[in-house]
Write an enzyme that holds these catalytic residues in place. Structure first.
Site, PDB file in Angstrom:
ATOM      1  N   CYS A 189      -6.963  23.160  15.264  1.00 35.44           N
ATOM      2  CA  CYS A 189      -5.898  24.092  14.118  1.00 35.44           C
ATOM      3  C   CYS A 189      -4.576  22.987  13.463  1.00 35.44           C
ATOM      4  O   CYS A 189      -3.931  23.471  14.262  1.00 35.44           O
ATOM      5  CB  CYS A 189      -6.452  25.005  13.996  1.00 35.44           C
ATOM      6  SG  CYS A 189      -8.268  25.577  13.276  1.00 35.44           S
TER       7      CYS A 189
ATOM      8  N   CYS B   9       2.229  23.176   9.054  1.00 36.46           N
ATOM      9  CA  CYS B   9       1.532  22.254   9.100  1.00 36.46           C
ATOM     10  C   CYS B   9       1.832  21.244   9.467  1.00 36.46           C
ATOM     11  O   CYS B   9       2.773  20.320   8.098  1.00 36.46           O
ATOM     12  CB  CYS B   9       0.345  22.751   8.069  1.00 36.46           C
ATOM     13  SG  CYS B   9      -1.275  21.546   7.979  1.00 36.46           S
TER      14      CYS B   9
ATOM     15  N   SER C 204      -6.470  31.290   3.689  1.00 38.36           N
ATOM     16  CA  SER C 204      -5.849  30.753   4.061  1.00 38.36           C
ATOM     17  C   SER C 204      -4.896  32.078   3.721  1.00 38.36           C
ATOM     18  O   SER C 204      -3.969  31.281   2.779  1.00 38.36           O
ATOM     19  CB  SER C 204      -4.491  29.622   4.165  1.00 38.36           C
ATOM     20  OG  SER C 204      -5.966  28.366   5.104  1.00 38.36           O
ATOM     21  N   LEU C 205      -4.884  32.895   4.763  1.00 34.38           N
ATOM     22  CA  LEU C 205      -3.433  34.186   4.299  1.00 34.38           C
ATOM     23  C   LEU C 205      -2.588  34.362   4.902  1.00 34.38           C
ATOM     24  O   LEU C 205      -0.923  33.607   5.077  1.00 34.38           O
ATOM     25  CB  LEU C 205      -4.229  35.587   5.139  1.00 34.38           C
ATOM     26  CG  LEU C 205      -3.248  36.483   4.682  1.00 34.38           C
ATOM     27  CD1 LEU C 205      -3.343  36.768   3.602  1.00 34.38           C
ATOM     28  CD2 LEU C 205      -4.103  37.668   5.196  1.00 34.38           C
ATOM     29  N   HIS C 206      -2.279  34.322   6.463  1.00 29.55           N
ATOM     30  CA  HIS C 206      -0.789  34.098   7.636  1.00 29.55           C
ATOM     31  C   HIS C 206      -0.436  34.668   7.020  1.00 29.55           C
ATOM     32  O   HIS C 206       0.600  34.413   7.937  1.00 29.55           O
ATOM     33  CB  HIS C 206      -0.483  31.927   6.618  1.00 29.55           C
ATOM     34  CG  HIS C 206      -1.583  31.016   6.663  1.00 29.55           C
ATOM     35  ND1 HIS C 206      -2.571  31.271   8.325  1.00 29.55           N
ATOM     36  CD2 HIS C 206      -1.912  30.263   6.497  1.00 29.55           C
ATOM     37  CE1 HIS C 206      -3.370  30.238   8.572  1.00 29.55           C
ATOM     38  NE2 HIS C 206      -2.937  30.050   7.206  1.00 29.55           N
TER      39      HIS C 206
ATOM     40  N   GLU D 168      -7.584  11.452   9.479  1.00 32.78           N
ATOM     41  CA  GLU D 168      -8.035  11.669  11.231  1.00 32.78           C
ATOM     42  C   GLU D 168      -9.230  12.994  10.623  1.00 32.78           C
ATOM     43  O   GLU D 168      -9.246  13.569   9.817  1.00 32.78           O
ATOM     44  CB  GLU D 168      -7.448  12.266  11.887  1.00 32.78           C
ATOM     45  CG  GLU D 168      -5.627  11.438  12.487  1.00 32.78           C
ATOM     46  CD  GLU D 168      -5.402  12.710  13.103  1.00 32.78           C
ATOM     47  OE1 GLU D 168      -3.945  11.940  14.233  1.00 32.78           O
ATOM     48  OE2 GLU D 168      -4.587  13.724  12.977  1.00 32.78           O
TER      49      GLU D 168
ATOM     50  N   SER E  77     -11.999  25.203   3.110  1.00 35.48           N
ATOM     51  CA  SER E  77     -11.053  26.070   3.371  1.00 35.48           C
ATOM     52  C   SER E  77      -9.565  25.668   2.284  1.00 35.48           C
ATOM     53  O   SER E  77      -9.569  24.602   2.216  1.00 35.48           O
ATOM     54  CB  SER E  77     -10.318  25.865   4.851  1.00 35.48           C
ATOM     55  OG  SER E  77      -8.740  26.227   4.840  1.00 35.48           O
TER      56      SER E  77
ATOM     57  N   GLY F 208      -4.878  17.602   4.281  1.00 38.41           N
ATOM     58  CA  GLY F 208      -5.010  17.610   2.975  1.00 38.41           C
ATOM     59  C   GLY F 208      -5.757  19.322   2.475  1.00 38.41           C
ATOM     60  O   GLY F 208      -6.450  19.517   3.373  1.00 38.41           O
ATOM     61  N   GLU F 209      -5.376  19.502   1.095  1.00 35.72           N
ATOM     62  CA  GLU F 209      -6.210  20.825   0.584  1.00 35.72           C
ATOM     63  C   GLU F 209      -6.861  20.415  -0.233  1.00 35.72           C
ATOM     64  O   GLU F 209      -7.032  19.575  -1.127  1.00 35.72           O
ATOM     65  CB  GLU F 209      -5.099  21.929  -0.412  1.00 35.72           C
ATOM     66  CG  GLU F 209      -5.056  22.251  -1.263  1.00 35.72           C
ATOM     67  CD  GLU F 209      -6.563  23.414  -0.923  1.00 35.72           C
ATOM     68  OE1 GLU F 209      -7.058  24.228  -1.351  1.00 35.72           O
ATOM     69  OE2 GLU F 209      -6.039  23.869   0.417  1.00 35.72           O
TER      70      GLU F 209
ATOM     71  N   CYS G 204       2.863  23.489   3.545  1.00 39.01           N
ATOM     72  CA  CYS G 204       2.452  25.159   4.406  1.00 39.01           C
ATOM     73  C   CYS G 204       3.360  24.732   5.463  1.00 39.01           C
ATOM     74  O   CYS G 204       4.243  23.909   6.315  1.00 39.01           O
ATOM     75  CB  CYS G 204       1.361  25.265   4.622  1.00 39.01           C
ATOM     76  SG  CYS G 204       0.276  26.041   3.256  1.00 39.01           S
TER      77      CYS G 204
END
Length: 353
Positions: free
Chosen positions: A334, A115, A208-210, A87, A185, A154-155, A112
């Protein structure tokens, strides 16, 4: 495999055509926005037939399957040559700016907790062409390419082809995009973060901390056990000092999980006092967007709690913004790029709304 434009250049030479013919192909694609070889009338008919036989009918390697639209977002489901699907989201700002959130992998293997993409697991890396064709598709349909974020499925830094794609996107002969209009990212793949900083120092980095707490971050993002938070921040410190480029800190707001006053204070302590340059850290607060496949315990934050968290960071002197949400109603925001066509691991077609 070489990117297609390198293959085309080699093909032209090997078939004995003048190198000028390759320039004509680039003119057709990037100036006239022509996607099919048969329509590139500046080329001899015999060459067009050779190109069709070798590369297929279209310059694109992926096929749009469905397109869901809302007032400020389009989400396109693409089918890859092996029938896997990804996508891509086009976001339209009120000022007319168009930004694109592109995928770098089919699925994701990092798990994660919040996600949706991670719930389907890792299918495979995308090729450089499959990454850049997401942008080429919209360009060929006469959309402006104002900015690009590698924030889709994906990463990005777990796929070596991301670096090939970045080279293609910034190549003056091809997309000719300024690296400052591209954001990558990452959840914190430290060796590849270092490579990105070295090879593409002007590309924007979003980390990406979170959670500012190591133990909780490891629970939310298992990658933290391999590449701990402090090691990732040390590398980002080096990047800022060397290149004087702003680094973005993504923080998904999970009500009752990471939005408490203690989290705000820990986040302030984490980012302040790192050096005279720490003002170049920019915190982006992101409203959590519930999606298929993610824990039901996670909800979208209430305005009051979000505002309170924001104000505390602001009062402390951090640079902080609340990221605008696009496409929540079409599962394009997101964390929502899941692919509803995956139900219990089996592909299911999506009906266009």
């Amino acid at each position: 495999m070489e990117p297609k434009f390198d293959q085309l250049k080699t093909f032209i030479v090997e078939k004995g055509w003048s190198p000028y013919r390759f320039k004509q192909i680039l003119q057709a694609v990037f100036k006239e926005r022509i996607d099919r070889f048969e329509r590139m009338k500046a080329l001899p008919l015999s060459l067009r037939k050779q190109l069709q036989q070798a590369f297929g009918e279209s310059i694109l390697s992926l096929k749009p399957v469905t397109r869901l639209s809302s007032a400020q977002a389009d989400k396109v489901l693409f089918e890859l040559p092996d029938h896997n699907k990804i996508e891509t989201v086009r976001m339209i700002y009120r000022a007319g700016w168009e930004s694109y959130c592109i995928s770098s992998q089919c699925g994701c293997g990092f798990g994660c907790k919040f996600c949706a993409t991670g719930t389907i697991g890792m299918k495979r890396n995308l090729s450089a062409d499959e990454i850049t064709d997401q942008i080429l598709y919209f360009y060929l349909h006469k959309h402006p390419i104002d900015s690009i974020s590698f924030m889709g499925m994906g990463e990005a830094l777990a796929n070596p082809q991301t670096f090939v794609a970045l080279k293609t996107l910034t190549d003056p002969q091809l997309f000719n995009l300024s690296p400052r209009r591209i954001t990558v990212s990452t959840i914190g793949i430290i060796p590849q973060m270092r490579r990105l900083s070295q090879e593409f120092p002007q590309v924007n980095i979003t980390f990406s901390l979170h959670s500012p707490f190591d133990e909780q971050r490891s629970e939310l993002m298992p990658i933290n056990r391999k590449y701990p938070l402090q090691q990732a921040l040390a590398l980002l410190d080096e990047h800022i000092q060397k290149h004087r480029r702003k680094v973005y800190i993504a923080y998904v707001m999970l009500p009752g999980v990471n939005d408490t006053p203690d989290h705000a204070e820990a986040l302030i302590s984490l980012l302040q006092g790192r050096g005279s340059w720490d003002y170049l850290y920019q915190v982006n607060l992101i409203r959590y967007n519930p999606a298929v496949g993610t824990p039901e315990a996670y909800n979208r934050p209430q305005k009051r709690e979000l505002d309170s968290f924001y104000e505390r960071l602001k009062e402390a002197g951090l640079n902080v913004t609340v990221r605008q949400s696009f496409g929540v109603d079409i599962d394009a925001a997101c964390g929502q790029l899941y692919g509803q066509y995956y139900i219990r691991g089996k592909p299911k077609e999506v009906e266009e709304k």
